[in-house]
Design an enzyme around this catalytic site. Structure first.
Site, PDB file in Angstrom:
ATOM      1  N   ASN A  11       0.871  -1.187   0.000  1.00 55.60           N
ATOM      2  CA  ASN A  11       0.000   0.000   0.000  1.00 55.60           C
ATOM      3  C   ASN A  11       0.901   1.228   0.000  1.00 55.60           C
ATOM      4  O   ASN A  11       1.546   1.520   0.998  1.00 55.60           O
ATOM      5  CB  ASN A  11      -0.886  -0.029   1.261  1.00 55.60           C
ATOM      6  CG  ASN A  11      -1.632   1.270   1.452  1.00 55.60           C
ATOM      7  OD1 ASN A  11      -1.821   2.050   0.509  1.00 55.60           O
ATOM      8  ND2 ASN A  11      -2.074   1.523   2.682  1.00 55.60           N
ATOM      9  N   TRP A  12       0.906   1.919  -1.128  1.00 50.78           N
ATOM     10  CA  TRP A  12       1.820   3.062  -1.254  1.00 50.78           C
ATOM     11  C   TRP A  12       1.287   4.330  -0.584  1.00 50.78           C
ATOM     12  O   TRP A  12       1.989   5.327  -0.499  1.00 50.78           O
ATOM     13  CB  TRP A  12       2.089   3.352  -2.730  1.00 50.78           C
ATOM     14  CG  TRP A  12       2.992   2.363  -3.390  1.00 50.78           C
ATOM     15  CD1 TRP A  12       3.608   1.287  -2.808  1.00 50.78           C
ATOM     16  CD2 TRP A  12       3.395   2.352  -4.763  1.00 50.78           C
ATOM     17  NE1 TRP A  12       4.360   0.615  -3.735  1.00 50.78           N
ATOM     18  CE2 TRP A  12       4.254   1.252  -4.950  1.00 50.78           C
ATOM     19  CE3 TRP A  12       3.120   3.172  -5.863  1.00 50.78           C
ATOM     20  CZ2 TRP A  12       4.833   0.951  -6.186  1.00 50.78           C
ATOM     21  CZ3 TRP A  12       3.686   2.872  -7.094  1.00 50.78           C
ATOM     22  CH2 TRP A  12       4.535   1.772  -7.243  1.00 50.78           C
ATOM     23  N   LYS A  13       0.035   4.332  -0.205  1.00 49.23           N
ATOM     24  CA  LYS A  13      -0.570   5.538   0.394  1.00 49.23           C
ATOM     25  C   LYS A  13      -0.369   6.734  -0.550  1.00 49.23           C
ATOM     26  O   LYS A  13      -0.400   6.553  -1.757  1.00 49.23           O
ATOM     27  CB  LYS A  13       0.010   5.798   1.779  1.00 49.23           C
ATOM     28  CG  LYS A  13       0.060   4.536   2.630  1.00 49.23           C
ATOM     29  CD  LYS A  13       0.415   4.795   4.053  1.00 49.23           C
ATOM     30  CE  LYS A  13       0.598   3.456   4.760  1.00 49.23           C
ATOM     31  NZ  LYS A  13       0.552   3.570   6.198  1.00 49.23           N
ATOM     32  N   HIS A 106      -9.222   1.079   5.462  1.00 49.42           N
ATOM     33  CA  HIS A 106      -7.874   1.285   6.010  1.00 49.42           C
ATOM     34  C   HIS A 106      -7.969   2.219   7.217  1.00 49.42           C
ATOM     35  O   HIS A 106      -8.766   3.156   7.221  1.00 49.42           O
ATOM     36  CB  HIS A 106      -6.947   1.865   4.934  1.00 49.42           C
ATOM     37  CG  HIS A 106      -5.507   1.853   5.363  1.00 49.42           C
ATOM     38  ND1 HIS A 106      -4.982   2.819   6.182  1.00 49.42           N
ATOM     39  CD2 HIS A 106      -4.511   0.979   5.112  1.00 49.42           C
ATOM     40  CE1 HIS A 106      -3.706   2.527   6.418  1.00 49.42           C
ATOM     41  NE2 HIS A 106      -3.398   1.421   5.773  1.00 49.42           N
ATOM     42  N   GLU A 108      -6.264   4.623   8.170  1.00 48.17           N
ATOM     43  CA  GLU A 108      -6.112   6.053   7.886  1.00 48.17           C
ATOM     44  C   GLU A 108      -7.421   6.632   7.361  1.00 48.17           C
ATOM     45  O   GLU A 108      -7.744   7.799   7.587  1.00 48.17           O
ATOM     46  CB  GLU A 108      -4.943   6.266   6.907  1.00 48.17           C
ATOM     47  CG  GLU A 108      -3.608   6.089   7.628  1.00 48.17           C
ATOM     48  CD  GLU A 108      -2.484   5.553   6.774  1.00 48.17           C
ATOM     49  OE1 GLU A 108      -2.551   5.630   5.541  1.00 48.17           O
ATOM     50  OE2 GLU A 108      -1.514   5.013   7.361  1.00 48.17           O
ATOM     51  N   GLU A 179      -4.792  -5.138  10.773  1.00 48.47           N
ATOM     52  CA  GLU A 179      -3.775  -4.091  10.891  1.00 48.47           C
ATOM     53  C   GLU A 179      -3.968  -3.316  12.194  1.00 48.47           C
ATOM     54  O   GLU A 179      -4.746  -2.352  12.225  1.00 48.47           O
ATOM     55  CB  GLU A 179      -3.878  -3.129   9.712  1.00 48.47           C
ATOM     56  CG  GLU A 179      -3.662  -3.779   8.365  1.00 48.47           C
ATOM     57  CD  GLU A 179      -3.115  -2.782   7.356  1.00 48.47           C
ATOM     58  OE1 GLU A 179      -2.046  -3.046   6.813  1.00 48.47           O
ATOM     59  OE2 GLU A 179      -3.749  -1.730   7.139  1.00 48.47           O
ATOM     60  N   GLY A 185       2.870   2.192  10.327  1.00 44.26           N
ATOM     61  CA  GLY A 185       3.757   3.325  10.100  1.00 44.26           C
ATOM     62  C   GLY A 185       4.551   3.720  11.333  1.00 44.26           C
ATOM     63  O   GLY A 185       5.149   4.794  11.378  1.00 44.26           O
ATOM     64  N   SER A 225       3.963  -2.393   9.883  1.00 41.43           N
ATOM     65  CA  SER A 225       5.429  -2.368   9.971  1.00 41.43           C
ATOM     66  C   SER A 225       6.097  -3.690   9.578  1.00 41.43           C
ATOM     67  O   SER A 225       7.110  -4.072  10.171  1.00 41.43           O
ATOM     68  CB  SER A 225       5.881  -1.918  11.371  1.00 41.43           C
ATOM     69  OG  SER A 225       5.403  -0.612  11.634  1.00 41.43           O
ATOM     70  N   GLY A 246       3.083  -1.168   4.073  1.00 43.08           N
ATOM     71  CA  GLY A 246       3.118   0.238   3.693  1.00 43.08           C
ATOM     72  C   GLY A 246       4.542   0.673   3.392  1.00 43.08           C
ATOM     73  O   GLY A 246       5.063   0.487   2.293  1.00 43.08           O
ATOM     74  N   GLY A 247       5.205   1.234   4.401  1.00 44.63           N
ATOM     75  CA  GLY A 247       6.536   1.821   4.219  1.00 44.63           C
ATOM     76  C   GLY A 247       7.523   0.941   3.467  1.00 44.63           C
ATOM     77  O   GLY A 247       8.212   1.403   2.554  1.00 44.63           O
TER      78      GLY A 247
HETATM   79  C1  PEP Z   1      -0.457   0.015   5.832  1.00 46.66           C
HETATM   80  O1  PEP Z   1      -0.492   1.165   5.460  1.00 46.66           O
HETATM   81  O2  PEP Z   1      -1.407  -0.740   5.545  1.00 46.66           O
HETATM   82  C2  PEP Z   1       0.698  -0.433   6.607  1.00 46.66           C
HETATM   83  C3  PEP Z   1       0.664  -1.641   7.135  1.00 46.66           C
HETATM   84  O3  PEP Z   1       1.756   0.418   6.732  1.00 46.66           O
HETATM   85  P1  PEP Z   1       3.225   0.106   7.372  1.00 46.66           P
HETATM   86  O4  PEP Z   1       3.690  -1.196   6.787  1.00 46.66           O
HETATM   87  O5  PEP Z   1       4.065   1.247   6.970  1.00 46.66           O
HETATM   88  O6  PEP Z   1       3.031  -0.015   8.843  1.00 46.66           O
END
Ligand code: PEP
Length: 266
Positions: A11-13, A106, A108, A179, A185, A225, A246-247
């Site tokens: 997930n690039w956000k 999600h 966010e 999640e 993040g 993460s 994500g990251g």
């Molecule tokens: C996400 O945005 O779904 C996520 C899991 O981010 P990260 O891996 O950066 O925690």
């Protein structure tokens, strides 16, 4: 019953616009070539790879990812098919650009954009009406975990989001990403035991609500993460069917490394 395929998804956000997306896909192609990964090897190991770029990069995927073993999707879609909804984008619109899946719920979107459980349920139904896969995200906040409410929160989030769906839809068209909000993040991942416990709990909920034939088919991922250093321990857990990242998905080599780890476990 066939074993569940493992799904590694990024997930690039709000990162990586069209130009950067093109560079990323070229680099990922190179990584796959170096690792001898192609459609056939993913197929035979039972691994699926997907990415959720921002809307404006979807057209780049429609051109550059066409010959890659990578499915892609949108990070959001509105709960109506079309109409006077300024600034929104429909599931059919992203489908026209080759999207095959949509992220719904999600954290966010829930917390920054105040998406309600009702809106999330309507989005799930709309995405399915467009014949796209849903990746439903659920997870508790730190405060909820500390109060001991994790399982109540998960039960409410899961069952309200898919209340209107049939067992067939849940088995074949919906994947769930557990999640925990405090792990997204933050660099702080859930322990593999916590990830397993939550994914197992969600699978039990699915069994109770949709039947014991549906639950073993439903894919439940962990997100929060995930990176090369912790992926193996998490992905080895029996009820964790993959990772939403994500990251660590923002760099092609890091993402490819998690895929490599999944290929060894699957
Ligand atoms: C996400 O945005 O779904 C996520 C899991 O981010 P990260 O891996 O950066 O925690």
């Amino acid at each position: 019953m066939e074993p569940r395929r493992m799904h590694i998804s990024g997930n690039w956000k709000m990162n990586l616009g069209p130009r950067q997306s093109k560079g990323y896909l070229d680099e990922l192609k190179g990584q796959f070539a170096a690792l001898s990964f192609d459609q056939e090897s993913f197929e035979s190991r039972g691994v699926d790879v997907s990415l959720f770029p921002p809307f404006t990069s979807l057209h780049v995927f429609s051109e550059s990812a066409r010959d890659m073993p990578v499915v892609y999707g949108a990070q959001n879609a509105y709960c109506e098919a079309s109409g006077a909804y300024t600034g929104e984008i429909s599931a059919d619109m992203v489908k026209e650009l080759g999207a095959r899946q949509v992220l719904v719920g999600h954290s966010e979107r829930r917390h920054i954009f105040a998406e309600s459980t009702d809106l999330i349920a309507r989005k799930v139904s709309r995405v399915l009406s467009a014949d796209l896969q849903v990746m439903l995200c659920v997870g508790e906040t730190l405060e909820e975990r500390q109060k001991g409410d994790t399982f109540d929160v998960l039960e409410k989030q899961v069952l309200t989001a898919i209340a209107h769906q049939t067992p067939e839809e849940v088995a074949s068209w919906i994947q769930i990403a557990y999640e925990p909000v405090w792990a997204i993040g933050t660099g702080r991942n859930a322990s593999p035991e916590d990830a397993q416990e939550a994914c197992q709990f969600i699978r039990r909920l699915i069994a109770e609500r949709f039947g014991h034939r549906v639950a073993p088919k439903t894919r439940i991922l962990y997100g929060g993460s995930v990176k090369p250093g912790n992926a193996q321990a998490i992905l080895e857990r029996p009820d964790v069917d993959g990772a939403l990242i994500g990251g660590a998905s923002l760099k092609a080599d890091t993402f490819a490394e998690v895929i490599r780890i999944a290929m060894e476990i699957a």
